[in-house]
Write a protein that holds these residues in place. Structure first.
Motif, PDB file in Angstrom:
ATOM      1  N   CYS A 177       0.843  -1.205   0.000  1.00 60.38           N
ATOM      2  CA  CYS A 177       0.000   0.000   0.000  1.00 60.38           C
ATOM      3  C   CYS A 177       0.880   1.257   0.000  1.00 60.38           C
ATOM      4  O   CYS A 177       1.804   1.382   0.800  1.00 60.38           O
ATOM      5  CB  CYS A 177      -0.916  -0.023   1.223  1.00 60.38           C
ATOM      6  SG  CYS A 177      -2.281   1.137   1.065  1.00 60.38           S
ATOM      7  N   HIS A 178       0.591   2.152  -0.922  1.00 61.43           N
ATOM      8  CA  HIS A 178       1.396   3.369  -1.079  1.00 61.43           C
ATOM      9  C   HIS A 178       0.559   4.461  -1.715  1.00 61.43           C
ATOM     10  O   HIS A 178      -0.550   4.222  -2.195  1.00 61.43           O
ATOM     11  CB  HIS A 178       2.618   3.072  -1.968  1.00 61.43           C
ATOM     12  CG  HIS A 178       2.236   2.755  -3.380  1.00 61.43           C
ATOM     13  ND1 HIS A 178       1.781   1.504  -3.766  1.00 61.43           N
ATOM     14  CD2 HIS A 178       2.197   3.522  -4.503  1.00 61.43           C
ATOM     15  CE1 HIS A 178       1.494   1.525  -5.054  1.00 61.43           C
ATOM     16  NE2 HIS A 178       1.730   2.731  -5.525  1.00 61.43           N
ATOM     17  N   GLN A 179       1.131   5.664  -1.706  1.00 56.78           N
ATOM     18  CA  GLN A 179       0.553   6.793  -2.444  1.00 56.78           C
ATOM     19  C   GLN A 179       1.532   7.146  -3.554  1.00 56.78           C
ATOM     20  O   GLN A 179       2.741   7.242  -3.319  1.00 56.78           O
ATOM     21  CB  GLN A 179       0.388   7.998  -1.501  1.00 56.78           C
ATOM     22  CG  GLN A 179      -0.608   7.744  -0.385  1.00 56.78           C
ATOM     23  CD  GLN A 179      -0.478   8.782   0.728  1.00 56.78           C
ATOM     24  OE1 GLN A 179       0.581   8.910   1.341  1.00 56.78           O
ATOM     25  NE2 GLN A 179      -1.549   9.511   0.992  1.00 56.78           N
ATOM     26  N   ASP A 180       1.039   7.364  -4.760  1.00 57.69           N
ATOM     27  CA  ASP A 180       1.962   7.657  -5.862  1.00 57.69           C
ATOM     28  C   ASP A 180       2.733   8.956  -5.615  1.00 57.69           C
ATOM     29  O   ASP A 180       3.879   9.099  -6.073  1.00 57.69           O
ATOM     30  CB  ASP A 180       1.210   7.723  -7.194  1.00 57.69           C
ATOM     31  CG  ASP A 180       0.735   6.338  -7.638  1.00 57.69           C
ATOM     32  OD1 ASP A 180       1.257   5.335  -7.106  1.00 57.69           O
ATOM     33  OD2 ASP A 180      -0.155   6.272  -8.490  1.00 57.69           O
ATOM     34  N   SER A 181       2.128   9.894  -4.884  1.00 53.90           N
ATOM     35  CA  SER A 181       2.820  11.156  -4.600  1.00 53.90           C
ATOM     36  C   SER A 181       4.039  10.956  -3.705  1.00 53.90           C
ATOM     37  O   SER A 181       4.892  11.842  -3.628  1.00 53.90           O
ATOM     38  CB  SER A 181       1.863  12.167  -3.963  1.00 53.90           C
ATOM     39  OG  SER A 181       0.917  12.610  -4.916  1.00 53.90           O
TER      40      SER A 181
ATOM     41  N   PRO B  74      -4.286   6.033  -1.191  1.00 60.04           N
ATOM     42  CA  PRO B  74      -3.583   4.804  -0.809  1.00 60.04           C
ATOM     43  C   PRO B  74      -4.119   3.616  -1.612  1.00 60.04           C
ATOM     44  O   PRO B  74      -5.329   3.391  -1.672  1.00 60.04           O
ATOM     45  CB  PRO B  74      -3.928   4.639   0.688  1.00 60.04           C
ATOM     46  CG  PRO B  74      -4.533   5.948   1.108  1.00 60.04           C
ATOM     47  CD  PRO B  74      -5.146   6.534  -0.117  1.00 60.04           C
ATOM     48  N   HIS B  75      -3.212   2.891  -2.260  1.00 59.13           N
ATOM     49  CA  HIS B  75      -3.632   1.734  -3.048  1.00 59.13           C
ATOM     50  C   HIS B  75      -2.513   0.695  -3.052  1.00 59.13           C
ATOM     51  O   HIS B  75      -1.363   0.992  -2.719  1.00 59.13           O
ATOM     52  CB  HIS B  75      -4.007   2.145  -4.483  1.00 59.13           C
ATOM     53  CG  HIS B  75      -2.873   2.761  -5.247  1.00 59.13           C
ATOM     54  ND1 HIS B  75      -2.434   4.049  -5.027  1.00 59.13           N
ATOM     55  CD2 HIS B  75      -2.049   2.271  -6.221  1.00 59.13           C
ATOM     56  CE1 HIS B  75      -1.419   4.315  -5.830  1.00 59.13           C
ATOM     57  NE2 HIS B  75      -1.154   3.248  -6.570  1.00 59.13           N
ATOM     58  N   ARG B  76      -2.874  -0.501  -3.451  1.00 64.94           N
ATOM     59  CA  ARG B  76      -1.910  -1.607  -3.474  1.00 64.94           C
ATOM     60  C   ARG B  76      -2.401  -2.648  -4.473  1.00 64.94           C
ATOM     61  O   ARG B  76      -3.510  -2.538  -5.004  1.00 64.94           O
ATOM     62  CB  ARG B  76      -1.838  -2.265  -2.094  1.00 64.94           C
ATOM     63  CG  ARG B  76      -3.113  -3.059  -1.780  1.00 64.94           C
ATOM     64  CD  ARG B  76      -2.982  -3.976  -0.587  1.00 64.94           C
ATOM     65  NE  ARG B  76      -4.229  -4.726  -0.394  1.00 64.94           N
ATOM     66  CZ  ARG B  76      -4.564  -5.324   0.743  1.00 64.94           C
ATOM     67  NH1 ARG B  76      -3.779  -5.256   1.786  1.00 64.94           N
ATOM     68  NH2 ARG B  76      -5.708  -6.003   0.825  1.00 64.94           N
TER      69      ARG B  76
HETATM   70 FE   FE2 Z   1       0.861   3.211  -7.444  1.00 61.94          FE
END
Ligand code: FE2
Length: 281
Positions: A149-153, A238-240
């Motif tokens: 899980c992360h944020q692209d920013s 937040p996505h993964r």
């Molecule tokens: Fe991403």
């Protein structure tokens, strides 16, 4: 085709928007065929770079850190036998291709600069857009790695936050083959960290942590979509995606677009050389 005001409201509320069946299946197949051809023509010559979800391992990987204006190939973490040879054919071992397909390859250039995408970017309010990054993601059968899980920013930081990710499903994406998961509304919780160079020219990276709390597992929802669907992702969402242990791949093409007026810092990992500047549509 653009989006309705209701869809725009949903995007602003949720931090993502799913547009089912946006892309013609034949256009998906053209991208898949082109990516397959690129992998066939790729000769690793012992130069092996693994895309790992433990971001720390990227820190000393020059091949990765200088790929912002190149077309490069990254292997799955689980693609190798203990002696360093590949378990499967090269075509079934590549995790992704990145990060300037949209500028350097005519097929991906044409797709990325389509009228449909340009109109969507305009509808999202991104002014004087610049196409920053593209990736072809294979999510290989049996060995497709997890992306935590992360944020692209965190990785593509801009001031202000003026970035959107376009995630095109080139095959059906399901829970079984490793679809995206996201936290609806999670973009409203702010940026948790930045992954940045210690100094502008440094190849040493560090995480700058703003908020060390974890994203709650129970807040994540799967985004299962059919081939040809587009998921637009806010940079702070937040996505993964989980591992693919199924017998089917889950190929996707992603494109990140930023506003022309925002500050793009020199300590972001992805830098373009002056000879290959970022371009718009
Ligand atoms: Fe991403």
């Amino acid at each position: 085709m653009s989006i309705t005001s209701q869809q725009l409201e949903n995007y602003q509320r949720d931090g993502f928007l799913v547009l089912e069946g946006l892309v013609d299946p034949a256009a998906c197949d053209r991208l898949r065929a082109r990516a397959e051809q690129m992998v066939q023509e790729f000769d690793p010559k012992g130069l092996v770079s693994i895309f790992s979800t433990s971001e720390q391992s990227r820190t000393s990987d020059d091949y990765f850190l200088t790929s912002g204006d190149q077309i490069r190939f990254f292997f799955e973490e689980h693609a190798f036998l203990p002696d360093g040879t590949l378990k499967h054919a090269k075509e079934q071992s590549i995790n992704k291709i990145g990060h300037a397909l949209h500028d350097l390859d005519p097929v991906f250039d044409r797709f990325s600069r389509s009228e449909t995408i340009r109109e969507l970017v305009t509808a999202l309010g991104i002014k004087q857009p610049r196409l920053l990054q593209s990736m072809y993601i294979f999510k290989q059968p049996n060995i497709g790695g997890e992306v935590g899980c992360h944020q692209d920013s965190t990785f593509l930081y801009t001031e202000p936050f003026d970035i959107a990710g376009f995630w095109f499903a080139l095959e059906d994406a399901t829970i079984e083959n490793g679809c995206l998961w996201a936290i609806p509304g999670g973009h409203g919780r702010g940026l948790k960290s930045r992954w940045r160079r210690m100094s502008p020219d440094s190849q040493t990276m560090e995480f700058q942590i703003f908020d060390a709390t974890e994203w709650p597992e129970e807040d994540l929802v799967p985004l299962e979509v059919t081939k040809g669907s587009l998921i637009i992702l806010h940079g702070l969402l937040p996505h993964r995606s989980l591992e693919n242990r199924s017998a089917n791949s889950r190929q996707a093409y992603t494109l990140h677009v930023i506003g022309g007026d925002c500050l793009y810092p020199e300590d972001n990992w992805l830098q373009r050389s002056p000879s290959v500047p970022m371009r718009g549509f």
